[in-house]
Write a protein that holds these residues in place. Structure first.
Motif, PDB file in Angstrom:
ATOM      1  N   THR A 157      29.187 -29.686  84.578  1.00 24.28           N
ATOM      2  CA  THR A 157      28.217 -28.604  84.508  1.00 24.28           C
ATOM      3  C   THR A 157      28.489 -27.640  83.359  1.00 24.28           C
ATOM      4  O   THR A 157      27.729 -26.737  83.132  1.00 24.28           O
ATOM      5  N   ALA A 181      36.281 -29.260  91.937  1.00 25.50           N
ATOM      6  CA  ALA A 181      35.274 -28.925  92.948  1.00 25.50           C
ATOM      7  C   ALA A 181      33.856 -28.842  92.386  1.00 25.50           C
ATOM      8  O   ALA A 181      32.882 -29.047  93.107  1.00 25.50           O
ATOM      9  N   THR A 182      33.751 -28.538  91.080  1.00 22.68           N
ATOM     10  CA  THR A 182      32.403 -28.340  90.553  1.00 22.68           C
ATOM     11  C   THR A 182      31.771 -29.650  90.078  1.00 22.68           C
ATOM     12  O   THR A 182      30.618 -29.681  89.724  1.00 22.68           O
ATOM     13  N   MET A 217      38.977  -7.122  83.654  1.00 21.37           N
ATOM     14  CA  MET A 217      38.021  -8.075  83.077  1.00 21.37           C
ATOM     15  C   MET A 217      37.588  -7.609  81.688  1.00 21.37           C
ATOM     16  O   MET A 217      37.477  -8.404  80.753  1.00 21.37           O
ATOM     17  N   SER A 264      29.959 -33.118  90.275  1.00 24.94           N
ATOM     18  CA  SER A 264      29.124 -33.815  91.243  1.00 24.94           C
ATOM     19  C   SER A 264      28.695 -35.132  90.624  1.00 24.94           C
ATOM     20  O   SER A 264      28.821 -35.342  89.422  1.00 24.94           O
ATOM     21  N   ARG A 269      30.757 -25.616  83.481  1.00 21.63           N
ATOM     22  CA  ARG A 269      31.530 -24.530  84.082  1.00 21.63           C
ATOM     23  C   ARG A 269      32.792 -25.127  84.672  1.00 21.63           C
ATOM     24  O   ARG A 269      33.298 -24.692  85.680  1.00 21.63           O
ATOM     25  N   LYS A 315      40.606 -19.036  77.172  1.00 25.59           N
ATOM     26  CA  LYS A 315      39.967 -18.433  78.349  1.00 25.59           C
ATOM     27  C   LYS A 315      41.000 -18.159  79.457  1.00 25.59           C
ATOM     28  O   LYS A 315      40.902 -17.163  80.168  1.00 25.59           O
ATOM     29  N   LEU A 323      43.091 -10.619  92.743  1.00 21.91           N
ATOM     30  CA  LEU A 323      41.913 -10.833  91.899  1.00 21.91           C
ATOM     31  C   LEU A 323      41.918  -9.841  90.743  1.00 21.91           C
ATOM     32  O   LEU A 323      42.521  -8.767  90.843  1.00 21.91           O
ATOM     33  N   PRO A 324      41.213 -10.168  89.657  1.00 21.67           N
ATOM     34  CA  PRO A 324      41.095  -9.211  88.563  1.00 21.67           C
ATOM     35  C   PRO A 324      40.293  -7.984  89.002  1.00 21.67           C
ATOM     36  O   PRO A 324      39.537  -8.062  89.962  1.00 21.67           O
ATOM     37  N   ALA A 355      37.949 -28.279  86.704  1.00 26.85           N
ATOM     38  CA  ALA A 355      37.760 -27.881  88.102  1.00 26.85           C
ATOM     39  C   ALA A 355      37.125 -29.042  88.855  1.00 26.85           C
ATOM     40  O   ALA A 355      35.981 -29.386  88.628  1.00 26.85           O
ATOM     41  N   VAL A 403      28.862 -35.420  86.894  1.00 26.87           N
ATOM     42  CA  VAL A 403      28.072 -34.464  86.127  1.00 26.87           C
ATOM     43  C   VAL A 403      28.983 -33.295  85.779  1.00 26.87           C
ATOM     44  O   VAL A 403      29.530 -32.642  86.653  1.00 26.87           O
ATOM     45  N   ASP A 449      26.060 -37.907  89.459  1.00 25.67           N
ATOM     46  CA  ASP A 449      24.673 -38.111  89.081  1.00 25.67           C
ATOM     47  C   ASP A 449      24.113 -39.244  89.943  1.00 25.67           C
ATOM     48  O   ASP A 449      24.680 -40.334  89.970  1.00 25.67           O
ATOM     49  N   PRO A 450      22.989 -38.979  90.648  1.00 22.06           N
ATOM     50  CA  PRO A 450      22.503 -40.009  91.573  1.00 22.06           C
ATOM     51  C   PRO A 450      22.044 -41.278  90.856  1.00 22.06           C
ATOM     52  O   PRO A 450      22.025 -42.351  91.444  1.00 22.06           O
ATOM     53  N   ARG A 461      38.407  -9.484  78.069  1.00 20.83           N
ATOM     54  CA  ARG A 461      37.326  -9.965  77.206  1.00 20.83           C
ATOM     55  C   ARG A 461      37.573  -9.647  75.733  1.00 20.83           C
ATOM     56  O   ARG A 461      37.292 -10.450  74.860  1.00 20.83           O
ATOM     57  N   LEU A 483      48.294 -19.412  88.735  1.00 26.72           N
ATOM     58  CA  LEU A 483      47.939 -18.085  89.253  1.00 26.72           C
ATOM     59  C   LEU A 483      49.076 -17.536  90.121  1.00 26.72           C
ATOM     60  O   LEU A 483      49.326 -16.332  90.142  1.00 26.72           O
TER      61      LEU A 483
END
Ligand SMILES: Cc1cc2nc3c(=O)[nH]c(=O)nc-3n(C[C@H](O)[C@H](O)[C@H](O)COP(=O)(O)OP(=O)(O)OC[C@H]3O[C@@H](n4cnc5c(N)ncnc54)[C@H](O)[C@@H]3O)c2cc1C
Lengths: 263, 525
Positions: free
Chosen positions: A28, A14-15, A193, A17, A30, A68, A187-188, A12, A26, A19-20, A197, A39
């Motif tokens: 995450t 967008a997630t 969900m 970022s 996620r 996943k 959406l789910p 992803a 970075v 590291d300064p 799982r 989709l």
């Protein structure tokens, strides 16, 4: 109708970022998501399943954690999922990937309809769908922008490219890849969900699929990436007329012109 | 250079805020730091000129609309001044004109211009770069609000259900009083003794304050001064609506971003089911950070928008059976906890008479964006509808309630909303913070008559809410528009106590004229 939808896990963007201090990305933890185009493919498959009835299985090739995306697919309405995961598949280009997925689909007993996203946002090749159809020996339409008609034995689809607007009758079995905007993915739900799982997700190895190892993973990948760049948008399209031989000859000429600047 | 200049026609926008009311003023300034604010205030103090402080002017209660005199606009006080770390917690000092949205982006990307920061701040920033990603939780829907405005109004948002309003995330404040003296208050350092509070300015003068004797409502509240026996002095300044001091430096506290953030929209056929579900969901002690409501009219407006306006075509399809919606946001440490919460919500949905299949769960960025779009499209669409009416009746505005009540009165309040709106036959849409018993009921007048009837109805509700021990403004602040309601809520005597408190800080009644008090009350004090 037996429908199989191909899904891929991608990072992803967008997630991420910076590291300064180290100025590196970075991660995450996620940062793996379902390829956004898939989709639309899944929603197309869900709509067709709702329209004509049948079963819907999601398939992916990747590391074990990539299951996943299959749980995600089940949470959105797919009946089940299967993952192709084996070290032998690692480093695959589109040819080796589509080969493995074609075996996966055969392992699942084949499909009346295979639906793929237009492309994966990490590789941007848009090659898997057409190559997969080739391996399976079925016809395909790429970049579908609208499903106009659905039935047990055929689809009528539309695709709009530059200034070409086509309506195509597609007998099944066949494969389609769908463009963004073909629908609005739903959406789910909570029950979805919870189903996703706990769903049992079978894993198939190269051996399970009876794959020719020489055609899998890095070994089976003739593609060599020399350079990546964004081609300039020329915004022009020409329609090639004539019978198949004439069209092929004209196409070969155009390719020669582009490659060698020949007249 | 003279910091104060005459107002010219190009400054007209500074006469308004998002309440769409227009004020008047003679001069304006755009200071860049604390020192300049001091200079400006010292100069204005000589003549006792009225001063209206402005943040981003997104306020809905006309608090930033000037009432004569001078406009002190903080939009150029937009620097992040430094950072502090203590026991793994991070604090950032900002000027009041910093915009929430920009601050949030900088925090998430860990990207600040640190060139002017001192060594201690630089060291804290280094630790910040290695620590888990942080967040500033106050989340008013209008993310272009300035931090100064948010502190002055004690703004809150959906996630205030769990994290609380802005107040709880403010660690220190520095400001300038009407007379140009400076004041600095750090949380945990200065407390009232009973209802007596003594503050010392940076210049060394002491201010002795007698706190009002009213008891604040036992619910979400942004109405009038925060007052309680033995309170922390900083809490008096937070939510003071620009009437006690010009805030110049604000230290905010951050929290680590949760491992998982999921959104769940649950749809019901009837409002009573949504209310019951909310009551059950509120029993969940951990993990639910927001509970928001959208009534049938709000959903109908969205259906219409989706059908008619291409900008809203991407809204998810809403089947007719989806009557109203409750949105919950989950912040969890791990997936086990998140799935457990889903199971509980599913159970409560069924118990409330709903169908768990009528839900949307967002766990990825793109799905979360979709739910965000959906929630924000409601106020946007309502505003568009009011704008259309305004073309024919320019004086018409949306009549929006910002009322909250204690738990035990919420059902009664909902009934009052329903029956009175039906009696009056007014077009309306309601949404907001149902978890905090705080729904914004918005009346959408179609002509002047409906506009006046709407305003009368709002006044009536303010009376009912006051009777229930609720708040006439739960988050937007009282400003000028709701000053009459404040008197209904607390009564004349307590308003006089508030005016007396203000007079100690601001003897010439310069700051935020018309806010909280109808002007004559201020003069009397
Ligand atoms: C579409 C929309 C949605 C909104 N949603 C929410 C919401 O969900 N929750 C919520 O709480 N509010 C909401 N608001 C209202 C508004 O955004 C908040 O009240 C916000 O806190 C105001 O900030 P501002 O910077 O715009 O302040 P302004 O409107 O400029 O000023 C508001 C008050 O703060 C005072 N002030 C500003 N800066 C200072 C300072 N430095 N020192 C002293 N006093 C100062 C002003 O004098 C005035 O009294 C919404 C508004 C809109 C238009």
């Amino acid at each position: 109708m037996k429908i199989i939808v191909c899904m891929k896990q991608v990072p992803a963007a967008a997630t991420a970022s910076i590291d300064p201090l180290t100025k590196t990305i970075v991660r995450t933890g996620r940062n793996a998501v379902t390829n956004p185009f898939d989709l639309y493919a899944l929603q197309t498959a869900l709509d067709i399943k709702e329209g004509v009835g049948g079963t819907l299985t999601a398939i992916t090739m990747g590391i074990p954690a990539a299951q996943k995306v299959l749980r995600d697919a089940i949470s959105r309405g797919a009946d089940d999922g299967a993952i192709l995961s084996d070290r032998a598949f690692a480093g695959a280009d589109t040819l080796a990937t589509s080969y493995a997925i074609s075996l996966g689909i055969e392992k699942l007993g084949g499909a009346d309809l295979v639906v793929c996203g237009k492309m994966a946002v990490d590789g941007d090749t848009a090659q898997i769908g057409p190559e997969l159809a080739q391996h399976l020996g079925i016809s395909h339409v790429s970049d579908v922008t609208e499903i106009l008609e659905m039935a047990e034995d055929h689809l009528v689809v539309r695709r709009v490219w530059d200034d070409i607007d086509q309506e195509l009758y597609l007998p099944l079995p066949a494969l389609i890849t769908v463009a963004k905007g073909v629908n609005l993915p739903k959406l789910p739900t909570i029950p979805g969900m919870l189903r996703g799982r706990v769903a049992e997700i079978p894993t198939f190895t190269a051996e399970d699929l009876g794959a020719d190892i020489a055609r899998c993973g890095l070994k089976g990948s003739p593609t060599q990436v020399v350079r990546t760049f964004t081609p300039p948008v020329r915004g022009e399209a020409q329609e090639i007329e004539g019978n198949e031989t004439q069209q092929a000859a004209k196409l070969a000429q155009i390719i020669r012109e582009v490659l060698h600047g020949e007249d | 250079m003279d910091l104060i200049r005459k107002l010219v026609s190009a400054d007209e926008e500074y006469l308004r805020d998002e309440s769409k009311k227009v004020g008047f003023a003679e001069t304006i300034s755009f200071p860049e730091n604390h020192e300049q604010v001091r200079e400006i205030m010292a100069q204005l103090y000589k003549d006792g000129t009225s001063v209206t402080v402005q943040g981003s002017r997104t306020g809905l209660a006309s608090a930033a609309v000037p009432f004569g005199g001078h406009i002190l606009n903080t939009s150029r006080m937009d620097k992040v001044l430094g950072m502090r770390e203590k026991d793994g917690h991070f604090y950032i000092t900002v000027q009041p004109g910093v915009i929430l949205q920009k601050l949030n982006k900088a925090i998430a990307a860990r990207a600040f211009d640190t060139s002017a920061w001192d060594e201690a701040s630089q060291a804290a920033f280094e630790a910040f770069g290695k620590a888990p990603v942080q967040m500033f939780t106050p989340d008013p829907t209008e993310s272009t609000a300035a931090i100064g405005g948010m502190v002055a109004c004690n703004a809150s948002g959906a996630k205030s259900y769990h994290y609380g309003a802005t107040r709880g995330h403010i660690q220190a404040l520095r400001g300038v009083l009407a007379n140009g003296e400076s004041i600095c208050i750090k949380r945990g350092e200065i407390f009232a003794k009973g209802l007596d509070l003594a503050l010392t300015t940076e210049e060394g003068n002491t201010i002795n304050v007698k706190l009002p004797t009213y008891k604040m409502p036992n619910c979400k509240n942004a109405s009038g001064y925060y007052c309680a026996p033995d309170m922390d002095a900083i809490d008096l300044m937070i939510g003071s609506d620009g009437t006690l001091a010009v805030l110049t430096e604000i230290e905010i506290s951050l929290l680590p971003v949760p491992a998982l953030s999921w959104g769940v929209s649950t749809f019901f056929e009837a409002e009573s089911q949504a209310a019951k579900y909310t009551k059950l969901a509120k029993q969940i002690a951990n993990g639910i950070v927001a509970i928001e409501y959208f009534d049938a009219c709000a959903l109908d407006i969205l259906r219409k928008q989706k059908a008619e306006n291409t900008a809203f075509a991407g809204l998810p399809f809403l089947p007719e059976s989806y009557g109203c919606a409750v949105y919950t946001e989950l912040h969890c440490d791990n997936e086990d906890q998140a799935y457990e919460l889903l199971e509980s919500l599913s159970k409560y949905c069924t118990q409330a008479g709903g169908n768990p299949e009528m839900t949307w769960v967002a766990t990825s960025d793109s799905d979360r964006d979709m739910l965000h779009f959906f929630r924000h499209a409601v106020p946007e669409s309502v505003n568009m509808q009011v704008e259309r009416t305004k073309r024919t009746y320019p004086e018409v505005t949306k009549v929006g309630g910002d009322l909250a009540v204690p738990d035990e009165y919420f059902e009664e309040l909902l009934k009052i909303y329903d029956t009175t709106l039906e009696e009056e036959g007014l077009l309306h849409a309601a949404w907001g913070h149902i978890g905090d018993n705080h729904i914004h009921v918005n009346i959408l007048p179609r002509d002047m008559d409906e506009y006046s009837r709407g305003k009368a109805l709002l006044a009536k509700w303010a009376g009912e809410v006051s009777r229930m021990g609720g708040a006439v403004s739960a988050e937007h602040g009282v400003g000028k528009l709701k000053a009459p309601f404040l008197e209904v809520m607390y009564g004349k005597e307590h308003i006089s106590e508030m005016a007396a408190l203000k007079a100690v800080f601001d003897p010439k009644c310069m700051l935020g004229r018309g806010n909280l008090f109808a002007p004559q009350e201020e003069v009397k004090a």
